[in-house]
Enzyme design. Structure first.
Site, PDB file in Angstrom:
ATOM      1  N   TYR A  68      19.621  26.792  21.971  1.00 44.44           N
ATOM      2  CA  TYR A  68      19.352  25.564  22.847  1.00 44.44           C
ATOM      3  C   TYR A  68      18.754  26.281  24.200  1.00 44.44           C
ATOM      4  O   TYR A  68      18.932  27.518  24.470  1.00 44.44           O
ATOM      5  CB  TYR A  68      20.725  25.077  23.396  1.00 44.44           C
ATOM      6  CG  TYR A  68      21.507  25.845  24.495  1.00 44.44           C
ATOM      7  CD1 TYR A  68      21.593  25.652  25.546  1.00 44.44           C
ATOM      8  CD2 TYR A  68      22.283  26.998  23.823  1.00 44.44           C
ATOM      9  CE1 TYR A  68      22.063  26.273  26.419  1.00 44.44           C
ATOM     10  CE2 TYR A  68      22.967  27.836  24.734  1.00 44.44           C
ATOM     11  CZ  TYR A  68      22.989  27.524  26.057  1.00 44.44           C
ATOM     12  OH  TYR A  68      23.770  28.263  26.853  1.00 44.44           O
ATOM     13  N   GLU A  71      16.959  23.266  30.898  1.00 42.23           N
ATOM     14  CA  GLU A  71      16.010  23.091  32.003  1.00 42.23           C
ATOM     15  C   GLU A  71      16.270  22.434  33.330  1.00 42.23           C
ATOM     16  O   GLU A  71      16.756  21.217  33.216  1.00 42.23           O
ATOM     17  CB  GLU A  71      14.675  22.548  31.378  1.00 42.23           C
ATOM     18  CG  GLU A  71      13.947  23.446  30.280  1.00 42.23           C
ATOM     19  CD  GLU A  71      12.825  22.784  29.926  1.00 42.23           C
ATOM     20  OE1 GLU A  71      11.763  23.448  29.943  1.00 42.23           O
ATOM     21  OE2 GLU A  71      12.781  21.514  29.384  1.00 42.23           O
ATOM     22  N   LYS A  83       4.336  18.187  36.249  1.00 46.47           N
ATOM     23  CA  LYS A  83       5.859  18.121  36.354  1.00 46.47           C
ATOM     24  C   LYS A  83       6.106  19.649  35.973  1.00 46.47           C
ATOM     25  O   LYS A  83       5.579  20.360  35.066  1.00 46.47           O
ATOM     26  CB  LYS A  83       6.381  17.390  34.886  1.00 46.47           C
ATOM     27  CG  LYS A  83       7.700  17.272  34.763  1.00 46.47           C
ATOM     28  CD  LYS A  83       8.189  16.384  33.374  1.00 46.47           C
ATOM     29  CE  LYS A  83       9.434  16.065  33.195  1.00 46.47           C
ATOM     30  NZ  LYS A  83       9.418  14.940  32.402  1.00 46.47           N
TER      31      LYS A  83
END
Length: 160
Positions: A68, A71, A83
């Site tokens: 995993y 962010e 972005k």
């Protein structure tokens, strides 16, 4: 050691439509729908899609590493169509990277096409420099190609 890699993907969709898909939380929803077995599952940990939002990406089974990453959205510019996220936990951080940023920029090519520019910037201790060879834009390229195709098919279906 500091590094930077960039990949451009041309898509047959206007920049405004691509940005609508990439901005905010829509991108995570599209990844969940279109790429769960390739990129993984996205869940919002905190936030509404603006700067400060935290999202957790759980990689598909069999992926190397911790399984995993979390962010943080550090930039979401609707005017420049940019972005940026920074890795705060898991993923490359668990491998020893000090800094890992993803930048997604949607560039208008013409009225019917755009470029999705995906960049990765990172820092890692010089003693671990060999790990930098693991950094690539392949997942971001797959995401750009798949979402571009999805948006193009959606646009075609709407005009028929």
């Amino acid at each position: 050691m500091h590094g930077h890699i960039t990949q451009d993907n041309l898509v047959a969709v206007p920049a405004a439509a691509v940005w609508e898909a990439y901005s905010g939380l829509q991108l995570g929803k599209l990844v969940d729908k279109l790429l769960p077995d390739v990129i993984g599952r996205v869940e919002v940990v905190e936030g509404d899609g603006g700067v400060g939002t935290l999202v957790k990406l759980t990689f598909p089974p069999g992926s190397p590493g911790s399984g995993y990453m979390i962010e943080k959205f550090i930039k979401n510019d609707d005017v420049a169509r940019v972005k940026e996220t920074e890795l705060v936990e898991g993923g490359y951080r668990d491998l020893g990277f000090d800094f890992y940023r993803i930048r997604l920029e949607i560039i208008e090519k013409d009225s019917e096409s755009s470029i999705i520019r995906s960049s990765v910037e990172y820092e890692i201790d010089d003693k671990l420099a060999e790990l930098a060879s693991h950094v690539n834009t392949k997942p971001l390229e797959i995401m750009a190609e798949t979402i571009g195709k999805h948006l193009s098919e959606k646009k075609t279906a709407q005009t028929q």
